[in-house]
Design an enzyme around this catalytic site. Structure first.
Site, short mmCIF file in Angstrom:
data_model
loop_
_atom_site.label_atom_id
_atom_site.label_comp_id
_atom_site.label_asym_id
_atom_site.label_seq_id
_atom_site.Cartn_x
_atom_site.Cartn_y
_atom_site.Cartn_z
N ASP A 228 -10.16 -8.21 8.94
CA ASP A 228 -11.58 -7.98 8.69
C ASP A 228 -12.36 -9.29 8.67
OD1 ASP A 228 -11.55 -5.23 8.64
OD2 ASP A 228 -11.13 -5.10 6.51
N TYR B 122 0.83 -1.21 0.00
CA TYR B 122 0.00 0.00 0.00
C TYR B 122 0.86 1.27 0.00
CZ TYR B 122 -3.90 -3.10 1.27
OH TYR B 122 -4.84 -4.10 1.31
N ASP C 68 -3.53 -17.69 2.33
CA ASP C 68 -4.78 -18.29 1.85
C ASP C 68 -5.25 -19.40 2.80
OD1 ASP C 68 -2.53 -19.71 0.95
OD2 ASP C 68 -3.51 -20.41 -0.87
N ASP D 242 -4.89 -6.66 6.34
CA ASP D 242 -6.09 -5.92 5.97
C ASP D 242 -7.25 -6.90 5.78
OD1 ASP D 242 -7.81 -3.98 5.06
OD2 ASP D 242 -6.89 -3.78 3.09
N LYS E 281 2.97 -15.38 2.07
CA LYS E 281 2.93 -16.29 0.93
C LYS E 281 4.38 -16.60 0.51
CE LYS E 281 0.03 -17.50 -1.60
NZ LYS E 281 -0.67 -18.81 -1.78
#
Ligand SMILES: [Mg+2]
Ligand SMILES: [Mg+2]
Lengths: 370, 370
Positions: free
Chosen positions: B255, B143, B227, B251, B194
């Site tokens: 959530d 980001y 994942d 992020d 990952k």
């Protein structure tokens, strides 16, 4: 009748060959009962290719895969090949096929089977009847972008870099796949990115919007940030029809959605490439589950995800939607009748072997075919 | 007694001021009932700062925030300021505070309140008693990384780029926060990335492992691909204690975990910076929910997430764990007694206003304090 449907079967390793054995019986059933014939070829991939050829996939197999209507893959890998160098591991065979065939659109259905609704961690009313299609971009984005690597900055400090990168043609082609799918489903596409904080997401949103407006005005398009999409999948998954997203977000969201169904071991997938001059789209179908080497060769594996992968091939490569429906309905009916392999066994159900599961599905196909 | 605990309150916009009103009553209760005193200052952020000063946060407020033990923020934003330029929108005030204070560790507890267990989309037994702490890196990663942007390649083709980048010091400092937290909880950290497909993830895993082995050998460390973490959060969330992950994966996972609890509107958060020479760690506390302008000023908003954010400040900035427990227990007891604001109202419960919710929590604090 003329044979014009070519299928390359790559059973692979572990439970792959057993599961594929049941698929072959269903291919035979199709030839015996429907006006259709398949050119079926079979070859090696993964550990079984390493054992014979020293590499996880040969040029010859890649060449074959390039020239068939559809590739159906079982599963690859196992402890026998765990200590090999990264570059010749079984998984590399699958990655090379995806890359050489340029399979850029990964279709991951998240379907909840009525008979297995209690296996979900979500409340039954939230997942009963669930049927989402997640379209994940598979050949671009941060898993492939350059520059990448780990750099030594001196004084013991290092820096790790990966690059999230998408060009407009990459976004457009996967968006088209999603919109086409939506037209055959419930006509709704939700595109997911992080356009609020990433320029690659801004570009993604702009291009998907453009394709929607100019080529698929009849499909309803919405946009959702990827973190919100993860929340909404958990809160109210049935709100979605088709979700289209990039490689990274798709990796996470497709697995999250698959887990919601409670039937992770039952889910098929498809990876699609471009349409060539002859109108043929390169395609590879495979179950989401792995090779399960611990139970291989015991005739106890669940062949349903592999059978449903063949079902997806019927639908998307052979334009045999009716036959695909037959396969899916047969699986639903077998499950509804209480027949289970060990992995999905529960109290009061009847546990069967891999081949007995195949028997049961063929019985249902016979019944449906009257 | 000497006042040495400084708190800057920034109520912000929408329901922020109302919720913060209830917090101030609890601050007063602490002063009246516990051997403690706070230096409380209050100022503007977001739309309320724009209305007075033309910008979403002034240098003076940033300076104040730099020099207090903790900042407590209500919420920012609303339709009144939606059409302003991106650079002076209310949200920029919050982003500037995070950036100038270098708040690199975002603590996102995912706690399921016993009395609200039925609000979760998951089966009650999977979320009852759930208590996860997700530590998200907040100032680095994709980001913020450079290069970034959208480039015109000619012939109507464009390319969008963002850069995922982490240096070893960035990884180490957020890892330390996670390990420290685990020591005060159940001594387990799960690090998520990952590493199978991203070098930045390889570096992340190596550095977290190193910090764990050399500085926190007593804390159990595990690793999970992002994942798989999304899947495991849905499948069996109670397996986790502390999860530490980067800005992007955090992020999404924070959530997703928050939504699992069914109490999204009740959750607090903390953003922590480095410890300075005096041993003080810069810190900002705020509810996860937004400013809810549609219900602002009606005395119906739920103040609990803001009150629990103050509870986190007590625990992490003021080393007042006992008082933090008092606040959390009081909230649990109020909910158990059936008292609800409108947002969490259900059949058979008693609906109350914002101030009545504050009354009820203070009554429970009085009871617990004997
Ligand atoms: Mg995945
Ligand atoms: Mg988020």
């Amino acid at each position: 009748m003329a044979s014009n449907k070519s299928l390359l079967i790559l059973p692979g390793d572990g439970i792959g060959p057993e599961a594929m054995g049941e698929v072959r019986r269903i291919v035979n059933w199709m030839e015996d009962n429907r006006a259709v014939s398949f050119d079926v070829d079979e070859d090696l991939v993964g550990g079984s290719s390493i054992d014979k050829h020293g590499i996880p996939v040969t040029d010859e197999v890649v060449e074959k895969a390039q020239n068939v209507d559809a590739v159906l893959l079982g599963a690859v890998g196992g402890p026998k090949w765990d200590n090999l160098d990264f570059s010749i591991k079984p998984e590399r065979g699958l990655l090379r096929l995806r890359k050489d065939l340029e399979l850029f659109a990964n279709l991951r259905p998240a379907v909840c089977f009525d008979a297995l609704v209690d296996a979900s961690s979500l409340k039954p009313e939230l997942v009963s009847g669930l049927d989402i299609m997640i379209v994940r971009e598979l050949t671009g984005g941060v898993y492939f972008g350059e520059p990448r690597g780990i750099e030594d900055l001196g004084n013991g400090v290092r820096r790790g870099v990966n690059t999230q990168v998408y060009t407009t043609p990459e976004i457009q082609r996967v968006a088209r796949v999603a919109f086409e799918l939506a037209k055959k489903r419930n006509n709704r596409v939700c595109s997911s990115e992080k356009a609020n904080v990433m320029e690659s997401g801004v570009l993604w949103r702009e291009e998907v919007t453009k394709i929607g407006e100019t080529e698929f005005p009849e499909v309803e398009l919405s946009h959702m940030y990827a973190d919100a999409a993860a929340m909404e999948l958990v809160r109210k998954p049935k709100q979605f029809d088709v979700i289209v997203t990039d490689n990274l977000f798709g990796d996470i969201l497709s697995d999250c959605a698959a887990m919601l169904t409670g039937s992770l071991g039952m889910l098929p997938s498809a990876s699609l490439g471009d349409v060539d001059e002859t109108g043929r789209r390169k395609a590879l179908y495979e179950p989401v589950h792995g090779s399960a080497p611990d139970i291989a060769g015991q005739n106890i594996a669940n062949p349903i995800a592999t059978i449903l992968s063949y079902g997806m091939a019927l639908r998307y490569s052979f334009d045999m939607g009716e036959e695909a429906d037959l396969v899916e309905t047969a699986v639903q009916k077998v499950l509804a009748s209480g027949i289970r392999t060990g992995d999905i066994m529960s109290a009061g159900m009847t546990q069967v072997s891999t081949t007995e599961m195949g028997d049961a599905i063929i019985r249902e196909l016979d019944k449906a075919n009257g």
